[in-house]
Design a protein around this motif. Structure first.
Motif, short mmCIF file in Angstrom:
data_model
loop_
_atom_site.label_atom_id
_atom_site.label_comp_id
_atom_site.label_asym_id
_atom_site.label_seq_id
_atom_site.Cartn_x
_atom_site.Cartn_y
_atom_site.Cartn_z
N GLY A 15 0.82 -1.21 0.00
CA GLY A 15 0.00 0.00 0.00
C GLY A 15 0.85 1.26 0.00
N GLU A 33 -5.31 3.00 7.25
CA GLU A 33 -4.68 1.87 7.91
C GLU A 33 -5.42 1.56 9.22
N ALA A 43 10.27 -8.86 11.35
CA ALA A 43 11.72 -9.04 11.47
C ALA A 43 12.33 -8.79 10.09
N ARG A 107 12.07 -5.40 8.53
CA ARG A 107 10.78 -4.96 7.97
C ARG A 107 10.39 -3.58 8.50
N ALA A 160 -5.04 -2.99 -0.31
CA ALA A 160 -3.68 -3.46 -0.01
C ALA A 160 -3.65 -3.89 1.44
N ASP A 161 -4.72 -4.59 1.86
CA ASP A 161 -4.90 -4.86 3.29
C ASP A 161 -4.52 -6.29 3.67
N GLY A 162 -3.52 -6.86 2.98
CA GLY A 162 -2.88 -8.08 3.45
C GLY A 162 -3.68 -9.36 3.23
C1 LIG Z 1 2.49 -7.01 11.44
C2 LIG Z 1 3.15 -7.71 10.31
C3 LIG Z 1 4.41 -8.33 10.51
C4 LIG Z 1 5.03 -9.01 9.47
N1 LIG Z 1 6.23 -9.57 9.70
C5 LIG Z 1 6.88 -10.20 8.71
C6 LIG Z 1 8.18 -10.76 8.90
O1 LIG Z 1 8.75 -10.68 9.99
N2 LIG Z 1 8.79 -11.38 7.87
C7 LIG Z 1 8.15 -11.50 6.64
O2 LIG Z 1 8.72 -12.07 5.71
N3 LIG Z 1 6.94 -10.98 6.42
C8 LIG Z 1 6.29 -10.33 7.42
N4 LIG Z 1 5.07 -9.79 7.18
C9 LIG Z 1 4.47 -9.99 5.85
C10 LIG Z 1 5.05 -9.15 4.78
O3 LIG Z 1 5.30 -7.84 5.24
C11 LIG Z 1 4.02 -9.16 3.67
O4 LIG Z 1 3.80 -10.49 3.25
C12 LIG Z 1 4.49 -8.44 2.44
O5 LIG Z 1 5.28 -7.35 2.77
C13 LIG Z 1 3.29 -8.00 1.59
O6 LIG Z 1 2.86 -6.74 2.03
P1 LIG Z 1 1.39 -6.20 1.96
O7 LIG Z 1 1.52 -4.71 2.09
O8 LIG Z 1 0.66 -6.74 0.83
O9 LIG Z 1 0.70 -6.80 3.24
P2 LIG Z 1 0.96 -6.51 4.78
O10 LIG Z 1 2.39 -6.24 5.04
O11 LIG Z 1 0.29 -7.60 5.50
O12 LIG Z 1 0.18 -5.12 5.04
C14 LIG Z 1 -1.23 -5.02 5.08
C15 LIG Z 1 -1.59 -3.77 5.85
O13 LIG Z 1 -3.01 -3.61 5.82
C16 LIG Z 1 -3.49 -3.33 7.12
N5 LIG Z 1 -4.88 -3.80 7.18
C17 LIG Z 1 -5.33 -5.07 7.32
N6 LIG Z 1 -6.67 -5.10 7.31
C18 LIG Z 1 -7.09 -3.81 7.15
C19 LIG Z 1 -8.37 -3.17 7.06
N7 LIG Z 1 -9.52 -3.88 7.13
N8 LIG Z 1 -8.42 -1.83 6.90
C20 LIG Z 1 -7.27 -1.09 6.83
N9 LIG Z 1 -6.04 -1.63 6.92
C21 LIG Z 1 -5.94 -2.98 7.06
C22 LIG Z 1 -2.53 -4.10 8.02
O14 LIG Z 1 -2.54 -3.59 9.34
C23 LIG Z 1 -1.19 -3.86 7.32
O15 LIG Z 1 -0.60 -2.65 7.71
C24 LIG Z 1 4.40 -9.10 8.19
C25 LIG Z 1 3.15 -8.49 7.98
C26 LIG Z 1 2.52 -7.79 9.03
C27 LIG Z 1 1.19 -7.11 8.79
#
Ligand SMILES: Cc1cc2nc3c(=O)[nH]c(=O)nc-3n(C[C@H](O)[C@H](O)[C@H](O)COP(=O)(O)OP(=O)(O)OC[C@H]3O[C@@H](n4cnc5c(N)ncnc54)[C@H](O)[C@@H]3O)c2cc1C
Length: 389
Positions: A15, A33, A43, A107, A160-162
Protein backbone atom coordinates in the motif's frame (compact mmCIF):
# COMPACT_ATOMS: atom_id res chain seq x y z
CA UNK A 1 -7.44 12.48 -14.17
CA UNK A 2 -4.77 13.74 -11.71
CA UNK A 3 -7.39 15.03 -9.27
CA UNK A 4 -9.25 11.72 -8.87
CA UNK A 5 -9.74 10.59 -5.26
CA UNK A 6 -7.73 7.40 -4.71
CA UNK A 7 -8.21 5.47 -1.44
CA UNK A 8 -5.53 2.88 -0.64
CA UNK A 9 -6.58 0.46 2.12
CA UNK A 10 -3.65 -0.77 4.22
CA UNK A 11 -0.29 0.84 4.97
CA UNK A 12 1.90 -2.24 4.51
CA UNK A 13 4.76 -2.53 2.01
CA UNK A 14 2.41 -2.80 -0.97
CA UNK A 15 0.00 0.00 0.00
CA UNK A 16 2.77 2.46 0.87
CA UNK A 17 4.72 1.68 -2.32
CA UNK A 18 1.53 2.20 -4.33
CA UNK A 19 1.01 5.54 -2.58
CA UNK A 20 4.58 6.64 -3.38
CA UNK A 21 4.31 5.59 -7.01
CA UNK A 22 0.95 7.36 -7.36
CA UNK A 23 2.46 10.50 -5.80
CA UNK A 24 5.40 10.30 -8.21
CA UNK A 25 2.93 10.13 -11.08
CA UNK A 26 1.13 13.29 -9.94
CA UNK A 27 -1.76 11.84 -7.85
CA UNK A 28 -2.77 12.52 -4.24
CA UNK A 29 -3.76 9.14 -2.75
CA UNK A 30 -4.94 8.71 0.85
CA UNK A 31 -3.91 5.53 2.68
CA UNK A 32 -6.29 4.20 5.38
CA UNK A 33 -4.68 1.87 7.91
CA UNK A 34 -6.40 -0.10 10.67
CA UNK A 35 -3.52 0.18 13.18
CA UNK A 36 -3.76 3.18 15.52
CA UNK A 37 -0.03 3.73 15.08
CA UNK A 38 2.72 2.42 12.84
CA UNK A 39 4.88 0.37 15.17
CA UNK A 40 7.98 -1.77 15.03
CA UNK A 41 6.61 -5.15 13.95
CA UNK A 42 8.13 -7.99 11.97
CA UNK A 43 11.72 -9.04 11.47
CA UNK A 44 13.89 -9.43 8.37
CA UNK A 45 12.88 -9.16 4.71
CA UNK A 46 14.99 -9.78 1.62
CA UNK A 47 14.99 -7.14 -1.09
CA UNK A 48 16.05 -8.83 -4.32
CA UNK A 49 17.18 -6.72 -7.33
CA UNK A 50 13.66 -6.64 -8.81
CA UNK A 51 12.28 -5.01 -5.66
CA UNK A 52 15.38 -2.81 -5.24
CA UNK A 53 14.52 -1.36 -8.67
CA UNK A 54 10.99 -0.69 -7.40
CA UNK A 55 12.17 1.03 -4.23
CA UNK A 56 14.66 3.08 -6.24
CA UNK A 57 11.82 4.11 -8.59
CA UNK A 58 9.91 5.60 -5.63
CA UNK A 59 12.99 7.50 -4.45
CA UNK A 60 14.44 5.27 -1.73
CA UNK A 61 17.86 4.45 -3.25
CA UNK A 62 19.82 6.44 -0.66
CA UNK A 63 17.74 5.20 2.30
CA UNK A 64 18.34 1.62 1.19
CA UNK A 65 22.11 2.18 1.03
CA UNK A 66 22.03 3.58 4.56
CA UNK A 67 19.65 1.15 6.26
CA UNK A 68 19.86 -2.18 4.42
CA UNK A 69 22.64 -4.79 4.38
CA UNK A 70 24.29 -6.18 1.25
CA UNK A 71 25.28 -9.80 1.97
CA UNK A 72 28.55 -10.88 0.38
CA UNK A 73 27.22 -14.41 -0.16
CA UNK A 74 24.39 -16.74 0.83
CA UNK A 75 25.08 -20.27 1.97
CA UNK A 76 23.06 -23.46 2.26
CA UNK A 77 24.41 -25.45 5.22
CA UNK A 78 24.02 -28.86 6.82
CA UNK A 79 21.91 -28.54 9.97
CA UNK A 80 24.12 -30.79 12.13
CA UNK A 81 27.67 -30.38 10.79
CA UNK A 82 27.36 -26.74 9.71
CA UNK A 83 29.15 -27.71 6.47
CA UNK A 84 28.51 -25.28 3.59
CA UNK A 85 26.76 -27.30 0.87
CA UNK A 86 26.28 -24.48 -1.67
CA UNK A 87 27.33 -20.85 -1.69
CA UNK A 88 25.87 -18.12 -3.91
CA UNK A 89 27.99 -14.98 -4.24
CA UNK A 90 26.12 -11.69 -3.86
CA UNK A 91 27.93 -8.42 -3.00
CA UNK A 92 28.51 -6.48 -6.26
CA UNK A 93 27.42 -9.38 -8.49
CA UNK A 94 23.65 -8.63 -8.57
CA UNK A 95 24.47 -5.00 -9.33
CA UNK A 96 26.68 -6.03 -12.23
CA UNK A 97 24.10 -8.51 -13.55
CA UNK A 98 20.81 -6.70 -12.91
CA UNK A 99 21.77 -3.09 -12.18
CA UNK A 100 20.50 -3.30 -8.59
CA UNK A 101 21.76 -4.69 -5.29
CA UNK A 102 20.41 -7.62 -3.29
CA UNK A 103 19.64 -6.31 0.21
CA UNK A 104 18.47 -7.65 3.56
CA UNK A 105 16.56 -5.31 5.86
CA UNK A 106 14.44 -5.16 9.02
CA UNK A 107 10.78 -4.96 7.97
CA UNK A 108 10.27 -2.05 10.40
CA UNK A 109 13.12 -0.06 8.77
CA UNK A 110 11.65 -0.50 5.29
CA UNK A 111 8.19 0.36 6.57
CA UNK A 112 9.56 3.50 8.22
CA UNK A 113 11.36 4.56 5.01
CA UNK A 114 8.21 4.14 2.94
CA UNK A 115 5.86 5.96 5.32
CA UNK A 116 8.33 8.81 5.98
CA UNK A 117 8.75 9.41 2.24
CA UNK A 118 4.98 9.37 1.60
CA UNK A 119 4.33 11.81 4.47
CA UNK A 120 7.18 14.09 3.33
CA UNK A 121 5.42 14.47 -0.03
CA UNK A 122 1.94 14.84 1.48
CA UNK A 123 1.60 15.14 5.29
CA UNK A 124 -2.10 14.19 5.06
CA UNK A 125 -1.69 11.04 2.99
CA UNK A 126 -1.93 8.58 5.90
CA UNK A 127 -5.05 8.09 8.04
CA UNK A 128 -4.57 5.67 10.95
CA UNK A 129 -7.12 3.81 13.09
CA UNK A 130 -9.40 3.23 10.07
CA UNK A 131 -10.28 -0.39 9.35
CA UNK A 132 -12.09 -0.89 6.03
CA UNK A 133 -15.48 -2.55 6.46
CA UNK A 134 -17.25 -2.27 3.08
CA UNK A 135 -17.78 -0.06 0.06
CA UNK A 136 -20.63 0.72 -2.35
CA UNK A 137 -20.85 2.58 -5.65
CA UNK A 138 -22.85 5.83 -5.40
CA UNK A 139 -23.64 8.74 -7.74
CA UNK A 140 -20.54 10.44 -6.32
CA UNK A 141 -18.17 7.51 -6.90
CA UNK A 142 -17.53 4.94 -4.17
CA UNK A 143 -18.46 5.29 -0.51
CA UNK A 144 -16.23 3.44 1.94
CA UNK A 145 -17.46 2.59 5.44
CA UNK A 146 -14.89 1.92 8.14
CA UNK A 147 -15.49 -0.17 11.25
CA UNK A 148 -15.40 3.02 13.37
CA UNK A 149 -18.49 4.09 11.32
CA UNK A 150 -16.64 6.89 9.50
CA UNK A 151 -17.49 7.16 5.80
CA UNK A 152 -15.35 8.50 2.95
CA UNK A 153 -16.15 9.11 -0.73
CA UNK A 154 -13.58 8.36 -3.39
CA UNK A 155 -13.31 7.44 -7.09
CA UNK A 156 -11.23 4.27 -6.84
CA UNK A 157 -10.33 1.81 -4.04
CA UNK A 158 -6.98 -0.03 -3.90
CA UNK A 159 -7.18 -2.98 -1.49
CA UNK A 160 -3.68 -3.46 -0.01
CA UNK A 161 -4.90 -4.86 3.29
CA UNK A 162 -2.88 -8.08 3.45
CA UNK A 163 -3.62 -11.79 3.47
CA UNK A 164 -6.95 -11.45 5.35
CA UNK A 165 -8.08 -8.61 3.10
CA UNK A 166 -11.49 -7.16 4.02
CA UNK A 167 -11.57 -5.49 0.60
CA UNK A 168 -11.18 -8.87 -1.12
CA UNK A 169 -13.98 -10.32 1.00
CA UNK A 170 -16.18 -7.34 0.13
CA UNK A 171 -15.48 -7.88 -3.59
CA UNK A 172 -15.65 -11.65 -3.91
CA UNK A 173 -17.26 -12.97 -0.69
CA UNK A 174 -15.65 -14.74 2.26
CA UNK A 175 -12.97 -17.37 1.60
CA UNK A 176 -10.41 -18.15 4.30
CA UNK A 177 -6.70 -18.38 3.43
CA UNK A 178 -5.39 -21.96 3.50
CA UNK A 179 -3.07 -23.21 6.24
CA UNK A 180 -0.13 -24.64 4.30
CA UNK A 181 1.22 -27.02 6.95
CA UNK A 182 4.13 -24.72 7.76
CA UNK A 183 4.88 -22.66 10.85
CA UNK A 184 7.61 -20.00 11.05
CA UNK A 185 9.50 -18.71 14.08
CA UNK A 186 11.32 -15.41 13.90
CA UNK A 187 13.76 -13.81 16.29
CA UNK A 188 16.11 -10.87 16.58
CA UNK A 189 19.38 -11.06 18.51
CA UNK A 190 21.74 -8.13 19.15
CA UNK A 191 25.11 -9.04 17.66
CA UNK A 192 26.88 -7.18 20.51
CA UNK A 193 29.79 -9.27 21.73
CA UNK A 194 28.47 -12.61 20.44
CA UNK A 195 31.29 -14.47 18.67
CA UNK A 196 31.75 -13.78 14.94
CA UNK A 197 31.70 -17.54 14.39
CA UNK A 198 27.98 -17.54 15.21
CA UNK A 199 27.32 -15.54 12.05
CA UNK A 200 29.82 -17.21 9.73
CA UNK A 201 28.84 -17.06 6.94
CA UNK A 202 26.74 -13.93 7.66
CA UNK A 203 23.80 -15.04 5.51
CA UNK A 204 22.72 -18.66 5.31
CA UNK A 205 20.09 -21.32 5.67
CA UNK A 206 20.64 -24.60 7.51
CA UNK A 207 18.57 -27.40 5.98
CA UNK A 208 17.20 -30.55 7.60
CA UNK A 209 14.42 -33.06 7.00
CA UNK A 210 11.15 -31.06 7.18
CA UNK A 211 12.83 -28.05 8.80
CA UNK A 212 15.04 -25.08 7.88
CA UNK A 213 16.72 -22.26 9.78
CA UNK A 214 17.62 -19.03 7.96
CA UNK A 215 19.60 -16.18 9.43
CA UNK A 216 21.18 -12.95 8.25
CA UNK A 217 22.27 -9.56 9.49
CA UNK A 218 20.17 -6.40 9.51
CA UNK A 219 20.66 -2.86 10.90
CA UNK A 220 24.19 -2.46 9.59
CA UNK A 221 25.23 -5.79 10.99
CA UNK A 222 24.26 -4.93 14.58
CA UNK A 223 21.27 -7.32 14.72
CA UNK A 224 21.00 -10.99 13.70
CA UNK A 225 17.61 -11.89 12.20
CA UNK A 226 16.53 -15.51 12.11
CA UNK A 227 13.50 -17.27 10.67
CA UNK A 228 12.99 -20.98 11.25
CA UNK A 229 10.47 -23.19 9.45
CA UNK A 230 8.89 -26.41 10.66
CA UNK A 231 6.03 -28.47 9.27
CA UNK A 232 2.87 -28.90 11.33
CA UNK A 233 -0.36 -30.77 10.69
CA UNK A 234 -2.72 -28.25 12.24
CA UNK A 235 -2.86 -24.74 13.64
CA UNK A 236 -5.38 -22.71 15.61
CA UNK A 237 -3.61 -19.53 16.71
CA UNK A 238 -4.04 -16.22 14.89
CA UNK A 239 -1.56 -13.39 14.30
CA UNK A 240 1.95 -12.34 13.25
CA UNK A 241 3.39 -12.07 16.73
CA UNK A 242 2.52 -15.05 18.93
CA UNK A 243 5.16 -15.21 21.70
CA UNK A 244 7.42 -18.28 21.85
CA UNK A 245 9.45 -19.69 24.74
CA UNK A 246 13.10 -20.61 24.27
CA UNK A 247 12.17 -24.10 25.43
CA UNK A 248 9.74 -24.53 22.51
CA UNK A 249 12.38 -23.43 19.99
CA UNK A 250 15.07 -25.64 21.52
CA UNK A 251 12.71 -28.61 21.32
CA UNK A 252 12.72 -28.09 17.55
CA UNK A 253 16.34 -26.98 17.03
CA UNK A 254 18.27 -27.79 20.25
CA UNK A 255 20.29 -30.64 18.66
CA UNK A 256 21.34 -28.57 15.63
CA UNK A 257 24.83 -27.15 14.99
CA UNK A 258 25.84 -24.59 17.69
CA UNK A 259 25.54 -21.78 15.11
CA UNK A 260 21.80 -22.47 15.32
CA UNK A 261 21.28 -23.70 18.89
CA UNK A 262 23.59 -21.08 20.47
CA UNK A 263 21.84 -18.33 18.54
CA UNK A 264 18.49 -19.48 19.89
CA UNK A 265 19.93 -19.52 23.43
CA UNK A 266 21.15 -15.92 22.93
CA UNK A 267 17.73 -14.68 21.72
CA UNK A 268 15.76 -12.63 24.29
CA UNK A 269 12.35 -14.26 24.76
CA UNK A 270 10.47 -11.01 24.12
CA UNK A 271 12.03 -10.87 20.63
CA UNK A 272 10.94 -14.32 19.43
CA UNK A 273 7.56 -14.93 17.80
CA UNK A 274 5.82 -17.50 15.64
CA UNK A 275 3.18 -17.37 12.98
CA UNK A 276 1.45 -19.85 10.73
CA UNK A 277 2.03 -19.72 6.99
CA UNK A 278 -1.09 -19.39 4.89
CA UNK A 279 -1.61 -18.74 1.22
CA UNK A 280 -4.47 -18.74 -1.29
CA UNK A 281 -4.89 -20.15 -4.76
CA UNK A 282 -4.19 -17.70 -7.61
CA UNK A 283 -7.06 -15.27 -8.21
CA UNK A 284 -8.36 -15.05 -11.79
CA UNK A 285 -9.55 -11.48 -11.48
CA UNK A 286 -8.10 -8.74 -9.26
CA UNK A 287 -10.41 -5.88 -10.25
CA UNK A 288 -14.17 -5.44 -9.91
CA UNK A 289 -15.65 -2.12 -11.01
CA UNK A 290 -13.34 0.53 -9.61
CA UNK A 291 -11.93 -1.59 -6.81
CA UNK A 292 -8.69 -3.54 -7.22
CA UNK A 293 -6.28 -5.55 -5.08
CA UNK A 294 -2.53 -5.56 -4.65
CA UNK A 295 0.16 -7.22 -2.53
CA UNK A 296 -0.84 -10.02 -0.19
CA UNK A 297 -4.50 -9.07 -0.62
CA UNK A 298 -4.24 -10.22 -4.25
CA UNK A 299 -1.63 -13.01 -4.02
CA UNK A 300 -0.50 -14.09 -0.53
CA UNK A 301 2.41 -16.51 -0.96
CA UNK A 302 4.73 -18.71 1.07
CA UNK A 303 8.07 -17.11 1.99
CA UNK A 304 10.30 -19.85 0.55
CA UNK A 305 11.42 -17.64 -2.33
CA UNK A 306 11.52 -14.47 -0.22
CA UNK A 307 9.21 -12.80 -2.75
CA UNK A 308 6.11 -11.71 -0.75
CA UNK A 309 7.19 -8.15 -0.11
CA UNK A 310 8.88 -7.96 -3.53
CA UNK A 311 5.65 -8.75 -5.38
CA UNK A 312 3.77 -6.11 -3.35
CA UNK A 313 6.45 -3.52 -4.11
CA UNK A 314 6.36 -4.39 -7.83
CA UNK A 315 2.53 -4.13 -7.81
CA UNK A 316 2.67 -0.73 -6.12
CA UNK A 317 5.16 0.72 -8.60
CA UNK A 318 3.28 -0.60 -11.63
CA UNK A 319 -0.08 0.61 -10.28
CA UNK A 320 1.20 4.19 -10.00
CA UNK A 321 2.70 4.03 -13.49
CA UNK A 322 -0.54 2.59 -14.91
CA UNK A 323 -2.52 5.54 -13.53
CA UNK A 324 0.14 7.94 -14.85
CA UNK A 325 -0.18 6.46 -18.36
CA UNK A 326 -4.02 6.38 -18.54
CA UNK A 327 -6.85 8.75 -19.41
CA UNK A 328 -9.50 6.97 -17.34
CA UNK A 329 -9.69 4.93 -14.13
CA UNK A 330 -10.93 1.87 -16.02
CA UNK A 331 -7.96 2.07 -18.37
CA UNK A 332 -5.53 2.41 -15.44
CA UNK A 333 -6.96 -0.61 -13.60
CA UNK A 334 -6.95 -2.70 -16.71
CA UNK A 335 -3.33 -1.78 -17.54
CA UNK A 336 -2.30 -2.55 -13.94
CA UNK A 337 -3.93 -5.97 -13.79
CA UNK A 338 -2.70 -6.94 -17.27
CA UNK A 339 0.88 -6.03 -16.36
CA UNK A 340 0.94 -7.77 -13.00
CA UNK A 341 -1.39 -10.74 -12.64
CA UNK A 342 0.48 -13.39 -14.59
CA UNK A 343 3.83 -12.74 -12.90
CA UNK A 344 2.50 -12.53 -9.34
CA UNK A 345 0.34 -15.65 -9.70
CA UNK A 346 3.32 -17.52 -11.19
CA UNK A 347 5.51 -16.59 -8.22
CA UNK A 348 2.72 -17.64 -5.82
CA UNK A 349 2.68 -21.15 -7.32
CA UNK A 350 6.49 -21.39 -7.53
CA UNK A 351 6.82 -20.35 -3.87
CA UNK A 352 4.93 -23.49 -2.84
CA UNK A 353 7.36 -25.74 -4.68
CA UNK A 354 10.39 -23.84 -3.32
CA UNK A 355 9.92 -25.34 0.15
CA UNK A 356 11.51 -28.56 -1.11
CA UNK A 357 14.77 -26.69 -1.86
CA UNK A 358 15.13 -25.51 1.73
CA UNK A 359 14.23 -28.75 3.48
CA UNK A 360 16.05 -31.96 2.67
CA UNK A 361 15.71 -35.57 3.85
CA UNK A 362 19.38 -36.10 3.12
CA UNK A 363 21.22 -32.78 3.50
CA UNK A 364 24.72 -34.24 2.98
CA UNK A 365 23.73 -35.23 -0.55
CA UNK A 366 22.00 -31.96 -1.29
CA UNK A 367 22.29 -30.99 -4.97
CA UNK A 368 21.31 -27.41 -5.76
CA UNK A 369 21.20 -28.07 -9.50
CA UNK A 370 18.04 -30.15 -8.95
CA UNK A 371 16.15 -27.12 -7.62
CA UNK A 372 14.86 -23.95 -9.20
CA UNK A 373 15.24 -20.86 -7.06
CA UNK A 374 13.99 -17.30 -7.45
CA UNK A 375 17.08 -16.25 -9.39
CA UNK A 376 17.28 -19.28 -11.66
CA UNK A 377 13.67 -18.83 -12.85
CA UNK A 378 14.55 -15.27 -13.87
CA UNK A 379 12.67 -13.25 -11.24
CA UNK A 380 15.58 -10.85 -10.60
CA UNK A 381 15.54 -9.66 -14.22
CA UNK A 382 12.30 -7.68 -13.81
CA UNK A 383 12.29 -3.91 -13.29
CA UNK A 384 8.83 -2.58 -12.24
CA UNK A 385 9.96 0.97 -12.98
CA UNK A 386 10.50 0.23 -16.69
CA UNK A 387 8.33 -2.78 -17.68
CA UNK A 388 5.63 -1.91 -20.22
CA UNK A 389 2.29 -1.05 -18.54
C1 LIG B 1 2.49 -7.01 11.44
C2 LIG B 1 3.15 -7.71 10.31
C3 LIG B 1 4.41 -8.33 10.51
C4 LIG B 1 5.03 -9.01 9.47
N1 LIG B 1 6.23 -9.57 9.70
C5 LIG B 1 6.88 -10.20 8.71
C6 LIG B 1 8.18 -10.76 8.90
O1 LIG B 1 8.75 -10.68 9.99
N2 LIG B 1 8.79 -11.38 7.87
C7 LIG B 1 8.15 -11.50 6.64
O2 LIG B 1 8.72 -12.07 5.71
N3 LIG B 1 6.94 -10.98 6.42
C8 LIG B 1 6.29 -10.33 7.42
N4 LIG B 1 5.07 -9.79 7.18
C9 LIG B 1 4.47 -9.99 5.85
C10 LIG B 1 5.05 -9.15 4.78
O3 LIG B 1 5.30 -7.84 5.24
C11 LIG B 1 4.02 -9.16 3.67
O4 LIG B 1 3.80 -10.49 3.25
C12 LIG B 1 4.49 -8.44 2.44
O5 LIG B 1 5.28 -7.35 2.77
C13 LIG B 1 3.29 -8.00 1.59
O6 LIG B 1 2.86 -6.74 2.03
P1 LIG B 1 1.39 -6.20 1.96
O7 LIG B 1 1.52 -4.71 2.09
O8 LIG B 1 0.66 -6.74 0.83
O9 LIG B 1 0.70 -6.80 3.24
P2 LIG B 1 0.96 -6.51 4.78
O10 LIG B 1 2.39 -6.24 5.04
O11 LIG B 1 0.29 -7.60 5.50
O12 LIG B 1 0.18 -5.12 5.04
C14 LIG B 1 -1.23 -5.02 5.08
C15 LIG B 1 -1.59 -3.77 5.85
O13 LIG B 1 -3.01 -3.61 5.82
C16 LIG B 1 -3.49 -3.33 7.12
N5 LIG B 1 -4.88 -3.80 7.18
C17 LIG B 1 -5.33 -5.07 7.32
N6 LIG B 1 -6.67 -5.10 7.31
C18 LIG B 1 -7.09 -3.81 7.15
C19 LIG B 1 -8.37 -3.17 7.06
N7 LIG B 1 -9.52 -3.88 7.13
N8 LIG B 1 -8.42 -1.83 6.90
C20 LIG B 1 -7.27 -1.09 6.83
N9 LIG B 1 -6.04 -1.63 6.92
C21 LIG B 1 -5.94 -2.98 7.06
C22 LIG B 1 -2.53 -4.10 8.02
O14 LIG B 1 -2.54 -3.59 9.34
C23 LIG B 1 -1.19 -3.86 7.32
O15 LIG B 1 -0.60 -2.65 7.71
C24 LIG B 1 4.40 -9.10 8.19
C25 LIG B 1 3.15 -8.49 7.98
C26 LIG B 1 2.52 -7.79 9.03
C27 LIG B 1 1.19 -7.11 8.79
Amino acid sequence: MKDIRIAVIGAGMAGLTAALSLQKNGFKPVVYELAPQLGEVGAGLTISPNSTHGLEYVGLAEDLKKRANVPEAQAIMHYQTGEILVETKRGEIPFQKYGAYYYQIHRADLHDMLSAKAKATDPNCLVLDHAFSSCVETDDGIEITFTNCNKVSCDVVIGADGIRSAVRTDMFGPEDPKFTGNVAYRGLVNKGDLSDDLVTPPSGVAIAPRKAFTRYLVRNGSVINFVAFVRRDGWDEEGWSIPVTQEELLEEFGDWHPRVSDLIKAAPEDKVFKWALYDRDPLEQWTKGRVTLLGDAAHPMLPFMGMGAAMGIEDGVVLGRAFGASDTIDEALSRYEAARKERANYVLVKSRAARERLQSDNPSEYDDSKHKNEESIGLFEYNPGTVPV
